[in-house]
Scaffold this active site. Structure first.
Site, PDB file in Angstrom:
ATOM      1  N   LYS A  76       0.865  -1.175   0.000  1.00 20.56           N
ATOM      2  CA  LYS A  76       0.000   0.000   0.000  1.00 20.56           C
ATOM      3  C   LYS A  76       0.903   1.227   0.000  1.00 20.56           C
ATOM      4  O   LYS A  76       1.980   1.208   0.610  1.00 20.56           O
ATOM      5  CB  LYS A  76      -0.868  -0.045   1.260  1.00 20.56           C
ATOM      6  CG  LYS A  76      -1.849   1.103   1.426  1.00 20.56           C
ATOM      7  CD  LYS A  76      -2.681   0.895   2.688  1.00 20.56           C
ATOM      8  CE  LYS A  76      -3.714   1.969   2.914  1.00 20.56           C
ATOM      9  NZ  LYS A  76      -4.513   1.693   4.121  1.00 20.56           N
ATOM     10  N   SER A 151      -9.410   1.692   3.124  1.00 19.36           N
ATOM     11  CA  SER A 151      -8.563   2.512   2.282  1.00 19.36           C
ATOM     12  C   SER A 151      -7.547   1.720   1.460  1.00 19.36           C
ATOM     13  O   SER A 151      -7.003   2.255   0.492  1.00 19.36           O
ATOM     14  CB  SER A 151      -7.809   3.545   3.131  1.00 19.36           C
ATOM     15  OG  SER A 151      -6.978   2.896   4.061  1.00 19.36           O
ATOM     16  N   SER A 175      -9.458  -0.879   7.132  1.00 19.97           N
ATOM     17  CA  SER A 175      -8.920  -0.672   5.784  1.00 19.97           C
ATOM     18  C   SER A 175      -8.252  -1.865   5.119  1.00 19.97           C
ATOM     19  O   SER A 175      -7.942  -1.811   3.942  1.00 19.97           O
ATOM     20  CB  SER A 175      -7.931   0.479   5.785  1.00 19.97           C
ATOM     21  OG  SER A 175      -8.656   1.669   5.723  1.00 19.97           O
TER      22      SER A 175
END
Ligand code: GLN
Length: 484
Positions: A76, A151, A175
């Site tokens: 990420k 996210s 997330s």
């Protein structure tokens, strides 16, 4: 090349010389390129990935490769990888290059994982749909008109679309688990303090954890075994020994005690098919002799508000460092020091991040500190005590990961509160610090997957993996069951 769904398949083909790491990486780079429209990757690390692949191929020849040899993994875009850009999907970090490796990155590389690139996410990990990225939406590979969740939306979409074998995300309020649920993959939020946060761009430091997103439980267990454990660079990491999770996943669970919170499963916002599915899981567990009981948790309405009061407070402090001086973006319209701060922040941050900085600054301000921040901390303690009390009596708590399946772009973006309520089932684990996993056990009649979530005691990841493996093997595709 065939589509690989587990590290064990890759390692067996590497051992039989059917493939090499270089071929594998070239294949993934090609796939990422073909799937560009998904916007899952912000950058592919072609050069360093191919270099690492060569190195691992050489080590395989001499039998000196690490346990993650052949694992092509994505990060990420809030995890630091030395010499590579990192932006938290924000304009404010424009052009910023990591000066050091996050501890998780250091450990992945030491075990010969190959880091393929960085994945799109909500700006500073704030969001539930990936619609808050400064670099555009990520499409859900299972239905491109829908969000991948957030996210860690890019990281989950990348695994689901086979653009990498696994990824690392961060989970502050869901997330990792929520996008895993929307994309039909496995996502784990470890116990707070199990994995070092050194080198993860902070959102809310007392909630943030790094964890794996994978196709299966075994790969998640192996990654955890590598990344978890004591770290001198993060004083919140526990020095508890890290078990060999991957060797324990086949332990068939004894008779278990499992709790479910009736108010959650009966909550109005929960999609009826997901509800029916949870009940079918519960019924099957009972029929196999496990004890499954409804428990009281009278604080549901407090979860999301406490989460947003405390995380925004922490975010306002953590994000104060982006001032146009030390990192990334600096406004060209500034004329002096104060306007450098103001304009760089005004131009560099997106709307949702600004909203949270302002909310967090408000709850910490002298006149309101007691009413919001202190009160929030007290309620957090109450929620922790109640959750721990349940887990003193039960091995696991079982619940849905998300109220529904992946939603359409724009469906919840007009009203922030509506979007925040998407986190209702995931924030409990972060508020209390316990580990939680989302398993892709459900399939909705709309064709989309949904996750079943399992929570357990602090540092009980080994049991969580074993139970998850058992559920994945025996509880996929159950017919729905009516409420008992
Ligand atoms: N959706 C939650 C939020 O917007 C969770 C984010 C996260 O876990 N990073 O804050």
């Amino acid at each position: 090349m065939k589509i690989y769904k587990s590290l064990s398949e890759i390692q067996s083909d590497l051992a039989d010389n059917k493939i090499s790491c270089v071929e594998l990486v070239e294949w993934y780079i090609n796939r990422i390129d073909e799937a560009k429209r998904l916007n899952a990757f912000l950058e592919v690390f072609n050069t360093s990935a191919l270099e690492k692949a060569k190195e691992v191929d050489a080590k395989l020849k001499t039998n000196t490769a690490g346990k993650l040899a052949g694992m092509v993994i994505a990060l990420k875009d809030n995890l630091c990888y030395k010499g590579h850009n990192v932006s938290a999907s924000s304009k404010i970090l424009e052009g910023f290059e990591s000066l050091y490796n996050a501890t998780v990155v250091e450990r992945l590389l030491a075990e010969d994982a190959i880091i393929i690139g960085r994945c799109n996410c909500d700006e500073f990990a704030m969001g539930s749909s990936n619609e808050n990225s400064a670099f555009g939406n990520v499409l859900n590979p299972l239905d491109e008109s829908r969000v991948p969740g957030g996210s860690s939306g890019g990281a989950a979409a990348a695994v689901a679309a086979n653009l990498c074998l696994a990824s690392l995300g961060t989970d502050t309020g869901g997330s990792i688990r929520q996008p895993a649920s929307f994309c039909g993959v496995v996502g784990l939020k470890p116990t707070y303090g199990r994995v070092s946060r050194y080198g993860a761009i902070a959102y809310a430091s007392s909630f943030d954890q790094i964890g794996p997103i994978t196709n299966n439980v075994a790969d998640a267990a192996l990654i955890m075994e590598v990344i978890a454990g004591n770290d001198e660079y993060d004083s919140t990491v526990s020095s508890k020994l890290v078990p060999e999770y991957s060797k324990q996943i086949d332990t068939k669970p004894a008779k278990l005690r499992i709790a479910y919170i009736k108010d959650i499963i009966e909550s109005e916002g929960l999609n009826p098919e997901i509800k029916a599915h949870i009940y079918s899981v519960i019924e099957k567990l009972k029929s196999e002799g496990h004890t499954v009981e409804a428990v009281e948790f009278p604080y549901l309405d407090y979860l999301v508000p406490v989460y947003y009061v405390l995380t925004t407070a922490e975010a306002s402090s953590n994000l104060a460092r982006y001032d146009g001086i030390g990192f990334g973006y600096r406004s060209k319209n500034a004329t002096d020091l104060e306007s450098t701060y103001k304009k760089s922040r005004a131009e560099g941050f997106g709307t949702e991040v600004k909203r949270r900085i302002m909310l967090g600054t408000f709850v910490l301000s002298s006149g309101y500190y007691d009413a919001y921040y202190s009160k929030g901390q007290k309620v957090r303690r109450l929620l922790q005590n109640k959750t721990n009390e349940i887990l003193n009596n039960y091995d696991f708590i079982i619940l849905p990961t998300t109220p529904g399946t992946a939603f359409k772009f724009g469906e919840h973006s007009a009203d922030p509160i509506e979007m925040y309520l998407e986190d209702i089932f995931t924030v409990q684990a972060n508020i209390t610090g316990i580990p939680a996993i989302s398993l892709p056990l459900g399939k909705h009649s709309n064709g989309l997957p949904f996750g079943i979530q399992v929570l357990t005691k602090h540092f009980a990841e080994a049991q969580l993996f074993a139970f998850s493996e058992y559920l994945m093997a025996n509880y996929s595709n159950l017919p729905p069951s009516p409420s008992p």
